[in-house]
Design a protein around this motif. Structure first.
Motif, mmCIF file in Angstrom:
data_model
loop_
_atom_site.group_PDB
_atom_site.id
_atom_site.type_symbol
_atom_site.label_atom_id
_atom_site.label_comp_id
_atom_site.label_asym_id
_atom_site.label_seq_id
_atom_site.Cartn_x
_atom_site.Cartn_y
_atom_site.Cartn_z
ATOM 1 N N PHE A 147 2.284 5.313 64.615
ATOM 2 C CA PHE A 147 1.370 4.302 65.136
ATOM 3 C C PHE A 147 1.039 3.363 63.989
ATOM 4 O O PHE A 147 0.647 3.818 62.907
ATOM 5 C CB PHE A 147 0.113 4.987 65.682
ATOM 6 N N TYR A 148 1.215 2.086 64.222
ATOM 7 C CA TYR A 148 1.115 1.097 63.146
ATOM 8 C C TYR A 148 0.061 0.052 63.511
ATOM 9 O O TYR A 148 0.187 -0.645 64.517
ATOM 10 C CB TYR A 148 2.504 0.459 62.990
ATOM 11 N N ILE A 149 -0.996 -0.020 62.702
ATOM 12 C CA ILE A 149 -2.076 -0.984 62.979
ATOM 13 C C ILE A 149 -2.061 -2.045 61.881
ATOM 14 O O ILE A 149 -2.105 -1.703 60.702
ATOM 15 C CB ILE A 149 -3.468 -0.309 62.934
ATOM 16 N N PHE A 150 -2.002 -3.303 62.265
ATOM 17 C CA PHE A 150 -2.061 -4.325 61.211
ATOM 18 C C PHE A 150 -3.104 -5.393 61.514
ATOM 19 O O PHE A 150 -3.565 -5.539 62.649
ATOM 20 C CB PHE A 150 -0.678 -4.937 60.942
ATOM 21 N N GLY A 151 -3.468 -6.122 60.461
ATOM 22 C CA GLY A 151 -4.472 -7.177 60.607
ATOM 23 C C GLY A 151 -5.037 -7.532 59.250
ATOM 24 O O GLY A 151 -4.810 -6.803 58.273
ATOM 25 N N VAL A 250 -0.105 4.403 60.255
ATOM 26 C CA VAL A 250 0.027 3.526 59.106
ATOM 27 C C VAL A 250 -0.793 2.266 59.349
ATOM 28 O O VAL A 250 -0.811 1.753 60.468
ATOM 29 C CB VAL A 250 1.521 3.141 58.956
ATOM 30 N N THR A 251 -1.491 1.779 58.333
ATOM 31 C CA THR A 251 -2.120 0.462 58.479
ATOM 32 C C THR A 251 -1.490 -0.498 57.482
ATOM 33 O O THR A 251 -0.922 -0.086 56.477
ATOM 34 C CB THR A 251 -3.642 0.467 58.225
ATOM 35 N N SER A 252 -1.631 -1.782 57.798
ATOM 36 C CA SER A 252 -0.976 -2.781 56.964
ATOM 37 C C SER A 252 -1.644 -4.133 57.164
ATOM 38 O O SER A 252 -2.313 -4.358 58.168
ATOM 39 C CB SER A 252 0.488 -2.868 57.382
ATOM 40 N N ASP A 253 -1.450 -5.014 56.206
ATOM 41 C CA ASP A 253 -2.021 -6.358 56.374
ATOM 42 C C ASP A 253 -1.076 -7.292 57.121
ATOM 43 O O ASP A 253 -1.355 -8.459 57.307
ATOM 44 C CB ASP A 253 -2.417 -6.950 55.003
ATOM 45 N N GLU A 258 7.532 -7.921 58.406
ATOM 46 C CA GLU A 258 7.232 -8.827 57.294
ATOM 47 C C GLU A 258 6.940 -8.087 55.995
ATOM 48 O O GLU A 258 6.603 -8.690 54.979
ATOM 49 C CB GLU A 258 6.040 -9.719 57.655
ATOM 50 N N LEU A 259 7.055 -6.774 56.035
ATOM 51 C CA LEU A 259 6.800 -6.000 54.815
ATOM 52 C C LEU A 259 7.953 -6.200 53.841
ATOM 53 O O LEU A 259 9.104 -6.355 54.250
ATOM 54 C CB LEU A 259 6.696 -4.507 55.145
ATOM 55 N N LEU A 265 12.960 1.868 56.258
ATOM 56 C CA LEU A 265 11.559 2.248 56.448
ATOM 57 C C LEU A 265 10.901 1.308 57.467
ATOM 58 O O LEU A 265 10.177 1.756 58.362
ATOM 59 C CB LEU A 265 10.837 2.184 55.092
ATOM 60 N N LYS A 266 11.219 0.029 57.335
ATOM 61 C CA LYS A 266 10.695 -0.941 58.299
ATOM 62 C C LYS A 266 11.083 -0.541 59.712
ATOM 63 O O LYS A 266 10.291 -0.597 60.635
ATOM 64 C CB LYS A 266 11.291 -2.330 58.029
ATOM 65 N N SER A 267 12.346 -0.143 59.861
ATOM 66 C CA SER A 267 12.796 0.165 61.214
ATOM 67 C C SER A 267 12.103 1.425 61.738
ATOM 68 O O SER A 267 11.798 1.527 62.913
ATOM 69 C CB SER A 267 14.316 0.276 61.272
ATOM 70 N N ARG A 268 11.780 2.372 60.843
ATOM 71 C CA ARG A 268 11.031 3.557 61.286
ATOM 72 C C ARG A 268 9.668 3.153 61.848
ATOM 73 O O ARG A 268 9.207 3.702 62.830
ATOM 74 C CB ARG A 268 10.781 4.543 60.128
ATOM 75 N N PHE A 269 9.052 2.195 61.178
ATOM 76 C CA PHE A 269 7.716 1.791 61.613
ATOM 77 C C PHE A 269 7.741 1.162 62.997
ATOM 78 O O PHE A 269 6.735 1.142 63.692
ATOM 79 C CB PHE A 269 7.082 0.816 60.608
#
Ligand code: ADP
Ligand code: MG
Length: 463
Positions: A147-151, A250-253, A258-259, A265-269
């Motif tokens: 589960f990936y939360i960004f903002g 995972v959280t991200s900005d 765009e990481l 790893l990106k594709s896993r997310f």
């Protein structure tokens, strides 16, 4: 003494919520050890006797109050300085053998107690993220993994992720939760790798610790960017946990694609679900403020609605600053023993509003003065009369038109207009605005005045 240390950590979390960051970092964060527990008094080790004095004088009552909430009335805190504690220890050492402490690289990092679902206020900006978070919490590793939360910063990512942790833990107290920031992960990894050359125990500890997770929470994954070694390690860990049906959050900005990290790893997310949190609108900001208020004062009705509106209007970038402003306002009023009213909110916050907002905001202040001058000249009155308390008919009318123009033509907030017009409150300004808005539809004289004013402003005043 572990139990007492745990109690102190809990109190510390609560102090974190009720103090501004600087106070917390300076006063409470450095206290990490307990000297002894005697007669229900938990003796905390602090830097020096000056700290003891300050703590006793300003914070002890509050600390004990918080402690009694979680541990019952009988417990309380006491203090001892580092020097004193060492002195005492030395004299005891002669008699007792101190067991050797096995150094570890990883300290267990706890979830912040107040970051729960029930303390998370939802609105348009975060409803989707909230809904998915609840789903993950209800059935970990079944529906959404990872589960990936960004903002953007300060919008509630860590809060939501932590809330999932609390919820899962409540339903299944045996869940092993490993929470880390990506930065901490990188640090742990380097420590493990370096130490490893001499002693494999550290590398084992690293693996054991991270691989033991049933729920793996990783905050601010963007920090892995350009750190190849850590990314490799993280990838291995991800695969391991994922294959063992462990939930990963995972959280991200920014969104995963765009990481600045390795493609696999990106594709896993993107295997699971990505959701974002947006900036809260005025309505949500006000609701969040009201939610936070109950942590700060006992009678939340003491803070009038126009204060909440004012703070929400002026701190619209992120929730952390919004919360900071509310805290500042409350501690300002408490320190000076003054009412929680609008004027005091302006006093408490004006300085940070003008510094935190861009210079355009300062210009806006100047603009409003200039605009007022042009309007006053049109009505042939003194500019001061626009801000005066006088209820003289001509002043009242000129003021109402000023409100209308500042709002419609210059997009000023009602609170900003109120403060430009002698500190009038939100309700008064709102009333004036609505009155003109209605009247203009039927009264051609008013319409004419508005048109004239606008044309004067267009001619005499350039933004
Ligand atoms: P991020 O991790 O996105 O930078 P945080 O989760 O640390 O942001 O949130 C910053 C602060 O704002 C925290 O104190 C958090 O409790 C608070 N916060 C953010 N969103 C909400 C919300 N919707 N309701 C209540 N508090 C919130
Ligand atoms: Mg965060």
């Amino acid at each position: 003494m572990n139990k007492e240390l745990e109690l102190w950590e809990q109190v510390k979390e609560m102090l974190k919520a009720s103090n501004d960051e600087a106070t917390f970092n300076q006063t409470f964060a450095p206290i990490t050890e307990i000297y002894k527990v005697q007669n229900n008094v938990i003796y905390l080790i602090v830097n020096n006797s000056l700290d003891i004095f300050r703590l006793k004088r300003f914070y002890l009552v509050k600390m004990n109050e918080l402690l009694s909430q979680i541990a019952g009335e009988s417990m309380s805190f006491g203090f001892i300085s580092k020097a004193e504690a060492e002195e005492q220890l030395k004299s005891q050492q002669k008699e007792t053998v101190i067991p050797t402490v096995v150094p570890t690289i990883i300290k267990k990092r706890n979830l912040r107690a107040e970051y729960t679902f029930s303390n998370f206020i939802t609105g348009e900006a975060n409803r989707e993220a909230f809904t998915f978070s609840v789903k993950v919490a209800e059935s970990p590793h079944v529906t959404i993994n990872p589960f990936y939360i960004f903002g953007d910063v300060g919008l509630g990512k860590t809060h939501l992720m932590t809330a999932i942790g609390h919820y899962i833990l409540e339903n299944n107290p045996n869940t092993n939760i490993v929470y880390t920031t990506a930065q901490q992960f990188v640090e742990d990894f380097y420590k493990a790798k370096n130490k490893n050359q001499k002693n494999t125990a550290f590398a084992d500890e690293f693996d054991n610790y991270y691989r033991s997770a049933d729920l793996f929470l990783v905050d601010d994954i963007q920090y892995l960017a350009d750190r190849q070694g850590s990314q490799d390690e993280f990838f291995k860990l991800f695969e391991y946990l994922f294959e063992n049906n462990k939930q990963i959050i995972v959280t991200s900005d920014r969104p995963a694609n765009e990481l600045n990290i390795m493609a696999r790893l990106k594709s896993r997310f993107s295997w699971g679900m990505q959701t974002d949190i947006k900036k809260p609108n005025q309505l949500l900001r006000e609701a969040i403020l009201r939610g936070k208020l109950k942590f700060l004062i006992s009678d939340t009705d003491e803070v009038p609605a126009n204060v909440i509106t004012y703070i929400a209007e002026n701190f619209d970038e992120n929730v952390r600053d919004l919360e900071g402003a509310l805290r500042r306002f409350i501690s300002y009023c408490v320190s000076f023993n003054i009412d929680f009213n609008y004027d005091n909110a302006v006093l408490a916050l004006d300085a940070i509003i003008s510094t935190s907002k861009s210079s355009s905001n300062n210009n806006t202040k100047l603009h409003i003065e200039k605009i007022k001058e042009i309007i006053a000249a049109y009505f042939n009155i003194n500019v001061k009369d626009l801000a005066s308390p006088s209820r003289k008919q001509e002043f009242v009318y000129a003021r109402q038109l000023t409100v209308y123009i500042l709002k419609t033509k210059y997009n000023q907030t009602l609170t900003a207009i109120g403060s430009a017009l002698g500190g009038r409150d939100h309700a008064t300004i709102s009333h004036a605005f609505e009155k003109i808005q209605e009247a203009i539809k039927t009264d051609s004289n008013i319409k004419e005045d508005v048109d004239n004013l606008i044309s004067n402003l267009d001619k005499q005043y350039k933004i």
